[in-house]
Design a protein around this motif. Structure first.
Motif, PDB file in Angstrom:
ATOM      1  N   ALA A 213      50.966  15.529 -28.967  1.00 48.28           N
ATOM      2  CA  ALA A 213      50.940  16.844 -28.277  1.00 48.28           C
ATOM      3  C   ALA A 213      49.599  17.032 -27.640  1.00 48.28           C
ATOM      4  CB  ALA A 213      51.271  17.835 -29.257  1.00 48.28           C
ATOM      5  N   HIS A 214      49.728  17.703 -26.324  1.00 56.11           N
ATOM      6  CA  HIS A 214      48.546  18.057 -25.846  1.00 56.11           C
ATOM      7  C   HIS A 214      48.946  19.546 -24.825  1.00 56.11           C
ATOM      8  CE1 HIS A 214      50.583  15.811 -22.765  1.00 56.11           C
ATOM      9  NE2 HIS A 214      49.929  16.637 -21.840  1.00 56.11           N
ATOM     10  N   ILE A 215      48.081  20.375 -24.745  1.00 61.10           N
ATOM     11  CA  ILE A 215      48.289  21.406 -23.897  1.00 61.10           C
ATOM     12  C   ILE A 215      47.349  21.479 -22.563  1.00 61.10           C
ATOM     13  CG2 ILE A 215      48.074  24.039 -23.833  1.00 61.10           C
ATOM     14  CD1 ILE A 215      48.537  24.083 -26.733  1.00 61.10           C
ATOM     15  N   SER A 216      47.908  21.813 -21.255  1.00 58.87           N
ATOM     16  CA  SER A 216      47.244  21.829 -20.149  1.00 58.87           C
ATOM     17  C   SER A 216      47.110  23.347 -19.795  1.00 58.87           C
ATOM     18  CB  SER A 216      48.148  21.346 -19.155  1.00 58.87           C
ATOM     19  OG  SER A 216      48.210  19.639 -19.407  1.00 58.87           O
ATOM     20  N   TRP A 217      46.012  23.850 -20.014  1.00 61.58           N
ATOM     21  CA  TRP A 217      45.793  25.515 -20.187  1.00 61.58           C
ATOM     22  C   TRP A 217      45.517  25.845 -18.630  1.00 61.58           C
ATOM     23  CZ3 TRP A 217      47.109  28.721 -23.656  1.00 61.58           C
ATOM     24  CH2 TRP A 217      46.957  28.283 -24.979  1.00 61.58           C
TER      25      TRP A 217
ATOM     26  N   THR B  12      55.044  24.189 -30.108  1.00 59.60           N
ATOM     27  CA  THR B  12      53.867  24.977 -29.867  1.00 59.60           C
ATOM     28  C   THR B  12      54.152  26.234 -28.999  1.00 59.60           C
ATOM     29  OG1 THR B  12      52.514  22.829 -30.204  1.00 59.60           O
ATOM     30  CG2 THR B  12      51.239  24.822 -29.099  1.00 59.60           C
ATOM     31  N   LEU B  13      54.852  25.904 -27.865  1.00 59.85           N
ATOM     32  CA  LEU B  13      55.207  26.822 -27.001  1.00 59.85           C
ATOM     33  C   LEU B  13      55.780  28.047 -27.812  1.00 59.85           C
ATOM     34  CD1 LEU B  13      55.696  28.267 -23.956  1.00 59.85           C
ATOM     35  CD2 LEU B  13      57.672  26.742 -23.903  1.00 59.85           C
TER      36      LEU B  13
ATOM     37  N   TRP C 175      52.140  18.560 -33.806  1.00 58.43           N
ATOM     38  CA  TRP C 175      50.807  18.038 -33.540  1.00 58.43           C
ATOM     39  C   TRP C 175      50.500  16.723 -34.444  1.00 58.43           C
ATOM     40  CZ3 TRP C 175      47.139  19.229 -29.775  1.00 58.43           C
ATOM     41  CH2 TRP C 175      47.698  20.205 -28.616  1.00 58.43           C
TER      42      TRP C 175
ATOM     43  N   LEU D 110      50.446  28.458 -17.249  1.00 51.32           N
ATOM     44  CA  LEU D 110      50.866  28.472 -18.676  1.00 51.32           C
ATOM     45  C   LEU D 110      50.593  29.764 -19.037  1.00 51.32           C
ATOM     46  CD1 LEU D 110      51.896  27.261 -21.151  1.00 51.32           C
ATOM     47  CD2 LEU D 110      49.580  26.212 -21.321  1.00 51.32           C
TER      48      LEU D 110
ATOM     49  N   SER E 121      55.240  23.790 -35.621  1.00 57.38           N
ATOM     50  CA  SER E 121      54.068  23.388 -34.611  1.00 57.38           C
ATOM     51  C   SER E 121      53.040  22.484 -35.028  1.00 57.38           C
ATOM     52  CB  SER E 121      53.486  24.212 -33.943  1.00 57.38           C
ATOM     53  OG  SER E 121      52.487  24.102 -33.143  1.00 57.38           O
TER      54      SER E 121
ATOM     55  N   LEU F 110      53.530  20.961 -19.689  1.00 57.94           N
ATOM     56  CA  LEU F 110      52.079  21.552 -19.897  1.00 57.94           C
ATOM     57  C   LEU F 110      52.066  21.947 -21.293  1.00 57.94           C
ATOM     58  CD1 LEU F 110      52.375  24.257 -16.911  1.00 57.94           C
ATOM     59  CD2 LEU F 110      51.251  21.881 -17.100  1.00 57.94           C
ATOM     60  N   VAL F 111      53.030  22.112 -22.393  1.00 53.97           N
ATOM     61  CA  VAL F 111      52.634  22.526 -23.604  1.00 53.97           C
ATOM     62  C   VAL F 111      53.972  21.768 -24.277  1.00 53.97           C
ATOM     63  CG1 VAL F 111      54.120  24.826 -23.270  1.00 53.97           C
ATOM     64  CG2 VAL F 111      52.622  24.469 -25.117  1.00 53.97           C
TER      65      VAL F 111
END
Length: 299
Positions: A216-220, A38-39, A211, A224, A207, A33-34
């Protein structure tokens, strides 16, 4: 000056391994997810917000923090910028149990760094114990098959967590030799905030590189968001508070023994939430690591 191991200090040193085991399991759950760097940045950014009402004075222009910026920049790099970022990176290719078992070699690195960098003497008994602990780490790295060591078949996560363990050992020795002003050292929120301020700079830099150099991508979403809340409050604020107090009371060598509880908690949590049951070699590794520390800690 270190004190004896009391029930209260024991509790202080048991809480962090439990929360860190949960941190490893959560890191594994949200690996898709992240991105790991970045996490780590988001985790400490939330911790910063949580601590702000308690420690905002340390950020003022006339605060004692700024004359000690070099020390807190180093603490922030090791404890905030590197340690968990490397663990989250390790969890992309390794399991929480493997990561926490390899991290259980921290008492070995405590002895080595104490001897090399802080002038601490190492006895034969401690060397014997360290050898047992190292054997336990090798059992994990070889997955219980010694022939694999000759083939050097290590997953990247094993190497990342070794680097994280080195960073944590050095961080713990720095904690045991306080050089910061008393007005910061005696206020736990200010002391942690002082590290987070500079640690956010390091973790933000890592971080940004993540990117820039990867896809990199985030699944909000709620999974999460819940994970971020846990890793910010539990493994970050509460665990660092308890660990810092414990290290100052009994010293890094004894405190390092309690870190060996992390894989035990990780095995239980992994079985409960991830369905990743431990193998026989995990039990052997745990016995070797703990046995080694017991041998080295005996008077």
């Amino acid at each position: 000056m270190t004190q004896g191991l009391t029930p209260r200090t024991t509790l202080l040193l048991v809480v962090p391994p439990l929360l860190w085991a949960g941190n490893a399991v959560v890191g594994r759950l949200v690996a898709g997810l992240v991105p790991p760097m970045t996490l780590n940045f988001l985790r400490w950014a939330l911790a910063f917000v949580i601590l702000l009402p308690l420690a905002h004075r340390v950020l003022q222009r006339g605060s004692a923090l700024w004359p000690s910026w070099k020390r807190f920049s180093l603490l922030g790099l090791l404890g905030v910028g590197c340690y968990n970022a490397l663990q989250y990176l390790a969890l992309k290719t390794s399991t929480p149990l493997n990561v926490t078992l390899v991290a259980s070699s921290v008492p070995l690195w405590m002895l080595a760094i104490g001897w090399l960098c802080f002038g601490q003497r190492v006895s034969r008994q401690q060397l014997a114990g360290a050898s047992l602990s190292m054997a336990g780490v090798l059992v994990v790295l070889s997955r219980g098959q010694w022939a694999m060591l000759a083939e050097i078949r290590l997953v990247p996560g094993d190497l990342y967590v070794l680097l994280a363990t080195l960073a944590w050992a050095f961080y713990s020795w720095l904690l045991s030799q306080p050089k910061e002003p008393a007005e910061i050292r005696d206020d736990w929120a200010a002391f942690l905030m002082a590290q987070i301020v500079f640690g956010l700079g390091w973790s933000g830099f890592f971080s940004a590189g993540e990117w820039a150099l990867t896809d990199a991508h985030i699944s909000w979403g709620w999974p999460l968001a819940t994970a971020l809340l846990y890793v910010a409050v539990g493994p970050a604020v509460i665990a660092y508070r308890c660990w810092g107090m414990g290290v100052q009371r009994v010293g890094p060598a004894i405190a390092g023994f309690f870190s060996n509880l992390t894989p035990l908690f990780a095995a239980l949590l992994s079985a409960a939430f991830l369905g990743e049951l431990p193998h026989l070699y995990h039990a052997l590794a745990f016995l070797l690591i703990v046995g080694g520390i017991v041998v080295s800690a005996r008077r």
